[in-house]
Scaffold this motif. Structure first.
Motif, short mmCIF file in Angstrom:
data_model
loop_
_atom_site.label_atom_id
_atom_site.label_comp_id
_atom_site.label_asym_id
_atom_site.label_seq_id
_atom_site.Cartn_x
_atom_site.Cartn_y
_atom_site.Cartn_z
N LYS A 146 0.82 -1.20 0.00
CA LYS A 146 0.00 0.00 0.00
C LYS A 146 0.86 1.25 0.00
O LYS A 146 0.46 2.30 -0.50
CB LYS A 146 -0.93 0.01 1.22
N HIS A 147 2.05 1.12 0.62
CA HIS A 147 2.98 2.25 0.65
C HIS A 147 3.87 2.27 -0.58
O HIS A 147 4.26 3.34 -1.05
CB HIS A 147 3.84 2.18 1.91
N ARG A 148 4.18 1.09 -1.11
CA ARG A 148 5.03 1.02 -2.29
C ARG A 148 4.44 -0.01 -3.25
O ARG A 148 4.65 -1.20 -3.10
CB ARG A 148 6.46 0.63 -1.91
N ARG A 149 3.70 0.44 -4.19
CA ARG A 149 3.01 -0.46 -5.10
C ARG A 149 3.97 -1.23 -5.99
O ARG A 149 3.73 -2.36 -6.33
CB ARG A 149 2.05 0.34 -5.98
N VAL A 150 5.01 -0.56 -6.41
CA VAL A 150 5.96 -1.20 -7.28
C VAL A 150 7.35 -0.96 -6.73
O VAL A 150 7.71 0.18 -6.47
CB VAL A 150 5.87 -0.67 -8.72
N LEU A 151 8.12 -2.01 -6.55
CA LEU A 151 9.48 -1.91 -6.04
C LEU A 151 10.44 -2.22 -7.17
O LEU A 151 10.31 -3.23 -7.86
CB LEU A 151 9.70 -2.90 -4.89
N LYS A 152 11.42 -1.35 -7.32
CA LYS A 152 12.41 -1.54 -8.38
C LYS A 152 13.63 -2.20 -7.78
O LYS A 152 14.24 -1.70 -6.85
CB LYS A 152 12.77 -0.20 -9.00
N CYS A 153 14.07 -3.33 -8.37
CA CYS A 153 15.19 -4.08 -7.85
C CYS A 153 16.49 -3.53 -8.40
O CYS A 153 16.52 -2.72 -9.33
CB CYS A 153 15.05 -5.56 -8.22
N ALA A 196 11.46 -4.57 4.54
CA ALA A 196 11.22 -5.37 5.74
C ALA A 196 11.73 -4.68 6.99
O ALA A 196 11.13 -4.80 8.07
CB ALA A 196 11.89 -6.73 5.59
N ASP A 197 12.84 -3.93 6.89
CA ASP A 197 13.42 -3.26 8.04
C ASP A 197 12.82 -1.89 8.30
O ASP A 197 13.11 -1.28 9.34
CB ASP A 197 14.93 -3.11 7.84
N SER A 198 12.02 -1.39 7.38
CA SER A 198 11.40 -0.08 7.57
C SER A 198 10.38 -0.12 8.69
O SER A 198 9.87 -1.19 9.03
CB SER A 198 10.74 0.38 6.27
N PRO A 199 10.05 1.02 9.28
CA PRO A 199 9.03 1.04 10.34
C PRO A 199 7.70 0.44 9.87
O PRO A 199 7.05 -0.29 10.62
CB PRO A 199 8.90 2.52 10.68
N GLN A 200 7.32 0.79 8.61
CA GLN A 200 6.07 0.24 8.10
C GLN A 200 6.14 -1.28 7.95
O GLN A 200 5.20 -2.00 8.29
CB GLN A 200 5.72 0.87 6.74
N GLY A 201 7.29 -1.76 7.47
CA GLY A 201 7.45 -3.20 7.29
C GLY A 201 7.46 -3.95 8.61
O GLY A 201 6.84 -5.01 8.75
N GLN A 202 8.18 -3.41 9.59
CA GLN A 202 8.24 -4.05 10.90
C GLN A 202 6.87 -4.09 11.56
O GLN A 202 6.48 -5.10 12.15
CB GLN A 202 9.23 -3.31 11.79
N GLU A 203 6.13 -3.01 11.42
CA GLU A 203 4.79 -2.97 12.01
C GLU A 203 3.87 -3.97 11.32
O GLU A 203 3.09 -4.68 11.97
CB GLU A 203 4.22 -1.56 11.89
N ALA A 204 3.97 -4.03 9.98
CA ALA A 204 3.12 -4.96 9.23
C ALA A 204 3.44 -6.41 9.59
O ALA A 204 2.53 -7.23 9.80
CB ALA A 204 3.29 -4.72 7.73
N LEU A 205 4.72 -6.75 9.67
CA LEU A 205 5.11 -8.11 10.00
C LEU A 205 4.71 -8.47 11.43
O LEU A 205 4.25 -9.59 11.70
CB LEU A 205 6.62 -8.28 9.82
N SER A 206 4.87 -7.52 12.35
CA SER A 206 4.52 -7.78 13.75
C SER A 206 3.02 -8.01 13.91
O SER A 206 2.59 -8.93 14.61
CB SER A 206 4.98 -6.61 14.62
N ASN A 207 2.22 -7.18 13.28
CA ASN A 207 0.77 -7.31 13.39
C ASN A 207 0.28 -8.62 12.75
O ASN A 207 -0.61 -9.30 13.28
CB ASN A 207 0.07 -6.12 12.73
N ALA A 208 0.88 -8.95 11.61
CA ALA A 208 0.48 -10.19 10.93
C ALA A 208 0.87 -11.42 11.74
O ALA A 208 0.12 -12.39 11.81
CB ALA A 208 1.11 -10.24 9.54
N ALA A 209 2.04 -11.38 12.37
CA ALA A 209 2.47 -12.50 13.20
C ALA A 209 1.53 -12.69 14.38
O ALA A 209 1.19 -13.82 14.75
CB ALA A 209 3.89 -12.27 13.69
N LEU A 210 1.11 -11.59 14.99
CA LEU A 210 0.19 -11.66 16.12
C LEU A 210 -1.17 -12.21 15.68
O LEU A 210 -1.76 -13.05 16.36
CB LEU A 210 0.03 -10.27 16.73
#
Length: 1033
Positions: free
Chosen positions: A792-799, A819-833
């Protein structure tokens, strides 16, 4: 979907002092001693396969519910038993060796006297660091009177403070205690980082530890180490305790590979504060000596200890090395010596203590009762204080004492009524205590399974012994499932990718009912294909911490017996709602890979889907498609075998899942590892192949596999020999195990899977029958959900290479920045819970428990296969077959029977009417019929073994009555069909008997007769004898 289808105890009774005159005692003394000693000194010599890691249902279930598993997080790698040195000539495969020990006046080994085994054990002093009190072992028999004075037979356990101090300083090690099933006097402990397992030899060194205990051991100085098996030594035929590497040994990882690790809880109840005595230093101490214990084997003879046998740090050894490194260095420098140790504490009792299966020995008790029948008052005392003995069916456990007063009411009444048939029944028991004053543990019998010769009691005993929960699912569990008829909710379909128009099909055994994986293949272009693997989405139904989840976690795996399946999940889910049956809509996890003609992965996608299988194929159906034309393009699979096709794509799915979850959740991914094999054993196997002109490259897993394939082609004309090679090639291998990635965060090199030659691996393709797969599915669901939030924050990621990826966590390219960004960490943490991913510590406990359950289920399956073989042999009485000699020596040979794929021993030393000539220089055995009978053994009491125990000798005129193992029998045994017709014709070619003198060499083919042993009178076993003919019969 399941694819496919492997101490001597002397119970000496101290006679009660009766209130009778001396004359009466004199008259009865001789008879009484004869009865008691002959009956109670008998030893269970049965050799049988056993199972592991047992627990009572209630206690286990409580653990699973709370996830508070207290077991050590030790890996469960399995190799062949590493055994002690052979002092007798023996020619064999690398893993086949005999261990002979010469008896002496001070010996902690066993001596065979008149069919019974006695222990010649030296008193031995043991001390913990800082202790100055001396405690001497003496051997006194178990007293009948409780509370009377008894001398200590074992050293007291170290107090917890001393244990933790020794672990901290590296002066002791925590390890899993494993017993050799061929010789209970020998046990082994694996110390992580040390290439050789440590031998704990003799009942006093073992200090009341039993199979599966977590123990603390103190390693002996170098001078006390025993010779490694296979090292040169003098031959002898003295009384021996034998051992060979046929039995697999579970190598538990020690928790204390560095100083300070593996500390023990001070509240541990299995150690006490009483003092023993042992040198204050570790194994490398050059100043402390325990003279009475310091004996070793040198050229087949005992050497008694002195200071000169003790060594400190080796010359040039780094003074800063930790204790594990020092011990490893010493084993490398002295490769012909095996470390030895003594148990100083038991920090966690084995679950096997709670599930003992055995037979009671009540005849001596009846005899004793008869002697005291005239004294009515004495009978009540007898019932209160007397005991009977219980012999476990598992030879790794000692004979046990069972007090008559503690027997179940029904069994006690049968004893009082003189019912001798109680000896023929299998009983369930639990070890309650093993005091330092007793030679044997005290057990309590809970119930009887029934007659040992009947099939159903044996199956129930196997399930009990392995803690296999087979009760019906409770109403609380069933209430977690949706009511039927059930359809996928339309809202759920909207949130998933709809693949119902894609041709998806399953390939399974024809009898499979739990279909948890399916395949699809599409041709995208001339050289590009899309392959899909679709796995039943069981995690949709099994929600975290529900009654259904707790039950699935408790069972951990489905158990497949020959005529019975014990399911992990209710059949409504495993065979209907979750099973990918053809023609119905089903929820699934799907993985797609775009592959080129070379098999390279160009892109991939993973997500939750809805599918509709178009058909259910058997492996044979799939093979027909492969050979005669396939529904989609077959260039990709290139006429591969159908089993190989399915396995390859399932492996690809598992490695993909492992990569995804370990990158997104590096601390809480449930993975599966397979350690490298035991290199010493692997080199021995390589040397054996080289000796026989067979090239073998063990430099890597891939090279090893290719070498075996070449050997398969080279040995096309000798399939039996190739089967033997494959069997022994597996001996150095360790057992793969589940682990939590966070627990091995600092040891990334240990994550790999040696057998598959991949750096990351897990299980996700069989969630209907394996609980770890459900955990992995939840983790995958959490990764997918977190990825959607990040997108939702980054629709397309360029490698970095300029390619565009639509996936930050599940694609080929992992966006670590996201994955290490604040948004990524929050998303992974919430999904894990949300999806219930356990914490690293909790996940480690889940992994350890699943390892234990998987091993137990395998043992139960193997035991049932052996049971059905036994039933067939019992029905046929004698079955004849050819066998190949694997190991050869002056006392016994080891043979492989291809029809049943089993290995067995034939003992021929000290057999009445048989002469043994062992030519050590050529490793040749010559067996001849003796011209005279020898009734008594040389150098000791007891009779020679009857000729019939070693050979079935028939008169040539009687050969028309021969019975053989036909192919139909073998097939039916594999399918569990044991009710064979007596009139069914044999298709097996004639098996010619051997003739005396019989000359045997390594890999010789010899005729053998197989027969059933045990049932009503002991553990089940499949015996084997030479099949010979002679006119002198």
């Amino acid at each position: 979907m399941r694819r496919g289808s492997g101490v001597v105890e002397s119970s000496v009774i101290v006679e009660r002092v009766d209130d009778v005159d001396k004359e009466k005692k004199k008259k009865r003394r001789s008879n009484r001693r004869s009865k008691h000693n002959s009956a109670f000194n008998s030893v269970n010599e049965a050799r049988g396969e056993t199972s592991d890691s047992l627990k009572s249902d209630d206690k286990t279930k409580n653990f699973v519910s709370s996830m508070g598993y207290s077991s050590s997080k030790q890996g469960l790698e399995m190799t062949s038993n590493e055994q002690t040195t052979s002092n007798v000539g023996f020619s064999s495969m690398p893993t086949m060796h005999i261990n002979e020990r010469v008896g002496s006046a001070c010996d902690d080994t066993a001596v065979d006297v008149g069919g019974s085994i006695y222990s010649n054990s030296c008193p031995e002093s043991i001390a913990y660091p800082g202790s100055s009190k001396l405690c001497t072992d003496g051997f006194l028999p178990f007293h009948q009177f409780e509370g009377s004075f008894r001398k200590k037979l074992f050293a007291p356990y170290w107090p917890m403070e001393a244990v933790n101090e020794a672990l901290e300083k590296g002066e002791a090690f925590k390890a899993l205690f494993r017993v050799n099933a061929h010789n209970r006097l020998e046990a082994y402990c694996k110390i992580d980082g040390v290439p050789t397992d440590v031998l704990v030899n003799g009942m006093y060194s073992q200090n009341r530890a039993v199979e599966g205990d977590i123990v603390v051991i103190k390693v002996d100085p170098l001078g006390l180490w025993t010779k490694m098996k296979g090292s040169n030594g003098s031959s002898n035929n003295s009384t021996v305790v034998e051992d060979c590497n046929l039995v697999q040994e579970v190598n538990g990882l020690a928790d204390n590979s560095e100083k300070g690790k593996g500390k023990v809880d001070a509240n541990c109840e299995h150690s006490d504060g009483r003092s023993g005595v042992l040198p204050d230093k570790g194994f490398y101490d050059a100043t402390q000596v325990t003279r009475t214990a310091a004996y070793n084997y040198v050229n087949g003879h005992h050497q008694y200890g002195s200071e000169s046998l003790h060594v400190g740090l080796l010359p040039g050894q780094n003074q800063g090395m930790n204790s594990v490194d020092q011990l490893a260095s010493m084993t490398i420098r002295y490769p012909l010596k095996r470390p030895t140790a003594k148990v100083v504490a038991i920090v966690e009792k084995s679950l096997r203590r709670n599930a003992i299966v055995g037979f009671l020995n009540v005849k001596p008790w009846f005899s004793y009762l008869e002697l005291n029948r005239k004294d009515a008052k004495k009978n009540s005392v007898i019932l209160d204080h007397e005991y009977v003995t219980l012999t476990p069916t598992d030879p790794r456990f000692p004979k046990m004492v069972v007090f008559v007063r503690d027997l179940p009411v029904s069994i006690k009444k049968r004893l009082e009524d003189g019912d001798i048939t109680i000896e023929t029944e299998l009983l369930a028991a639990q070890i309650e205590d093993w005091s330092a004053e007793s030679s044997f543990p005290c057990a309590r019998v809970s119930h009887s399974f029934g007659r040992g010769s009947d099939l159903e009691p044996q199956i129930n005993a196997i399930l009990y012994e392995n803690a296999i929960h087979c009760a019906d699912f409770s109403p609380q569990v069933l209430s977690c499932l949706p009511s039927t008829p059930w359809e996928i909710p339309s809202k759920e379909i909207q949130t998933r990718r709809d693949l119902r128009d894609v041709c998806v099909f399953t390939i399974d055994p024809p009898t499979a009912s739990d279909l948890d994986d399916a395949l699809s293949v599409e041709k995208l272009s001339k050289d590009t294909f899309r392959v899909g693997v679709h796995i039943a989405d069981v995690s949709y139904f099994v929600l975290p911490n529900t009654a259904l989840d707790v039950e699935a976690r408790y069972r951990s795996t489905s158990v497949y017996l020959l005529q019975r399946k014990i399911q992990m999940l209710p059949s409504l889910l495993s065979e209907e709602l979750g099973s990918l049956n053809p023609g119905v809509d089903r929820l699934s996890f799907s993985m797609f890979w775009e592959l080129n003609s070379m098999g390279d992965v160009l892109d991939r996608w993973i997500g939750r889907t809805v599918i509709r299988s178009c058909c259910k194929l058997s492996y044979r159906h799939a093979q027909d498609f492969i050979q005669d034309g396939v529904p989609y393009d077959s260039n990709l699979i290139e006429r591969m075998d159908s089993n190989f096709l399915v396995e390859e794509f399932m492996l690809l799915a598992n490695t993909t899942a492992a990569e995804i979850i370990s990158r997104a959740f590096p601390d809480s991914a449930l993975l599966r590892r397979h350690p490298e094999p035991n290199m010493r054993k692997l080199k021995e196997f390589e040397a054996f192949c080289r000796k026989h002109g067979l090239a073998l490259d063990t430099s890597s897993s891939g090279q090893f596999h290719q070498s075996l394939e070449k050997l398969r082609e080279k040995l096309k004309g000798d399939s039996v020999f190739f089967d033997i090679l494959i069997s022994y090639a597996s001996k150095p291998m360790q057992l793969a195990s589940y682990f939590c990635s966070g627990n091995l965060k600092d040891n990334l090199n240990d994550w790999g899977h040696y057998g598959l030659a991949v750096p990351l691996y897990t299980h996700c393709t069989s969630p209907l029958r394996r609980y770890p797969d459900i955990v992995v599915h939840r983790t995958l669901a959490a990764v997918i959900e977190a990825e959607e939030l990040c997108m939702k924050h980054r629709r397309v990621l360029k490698c970095t290479d300029g390619k565009v990826s639509k996936h930050c966590f599940t694609g080929i390219y992992f966006d670590k920045e996201a994955a290490d960004s604040p948004q990524g960490q929050e998303a992974l943490s919430n999904a894990a819970l949300k999806h219930g991913i356990p914490s690293p510590d909790l996940l480690g406990d889940v992994a350890a428990y699943c390892n234990e359950r998987k091993l137990a289920s395998r043992h139960a399956e193997d035991a049932c296969e052996k049971l059905y073989m036994w039933v067939l042999l019992k029905r046929r009485e004698i079955l004849l077959s050819d066998a190949r000699v694997l190991g050869l020596g002056p006392r016994f040979m080891s043979v492989y029977i291809q029809k049943l794929a089993i290995e067995r021993r034939i003992y021929y030393d000290e057999v009445e009417g048989l002469t043994v000539e062992w030519l050590e220089s050529t490793s040749t055995l010559v067996l001849s019929l003796a011209g005279h009978k020898r009734l008594f053994k040389r150098g000791g009491p007891g009779n020679y073994m009857a000729l019939g125990n070693a050979a079935w000798v028939v008169n040539p005129y009687d050969l028309s009555a021969e019975t053989g193992i036909d192919d139909c029998d073998a097939t039916r045994m594999a399918n569990g069909e044991v009710a064979l017709s007596d009139s069914e014709p044999n298709s097996k070619p004639w098996v010619d008997p051997g003739a005396f003198p019989l000359t045997v060499r390594m890999l010789s083919t010899i005729p053998v007769a197989l027969y059933a042993i045990g049932g009503d009178d002991g553990p089940l076993e499949i015996g084997v004898r030479l099949y010979m003919s002679s006119y002198l019969k």
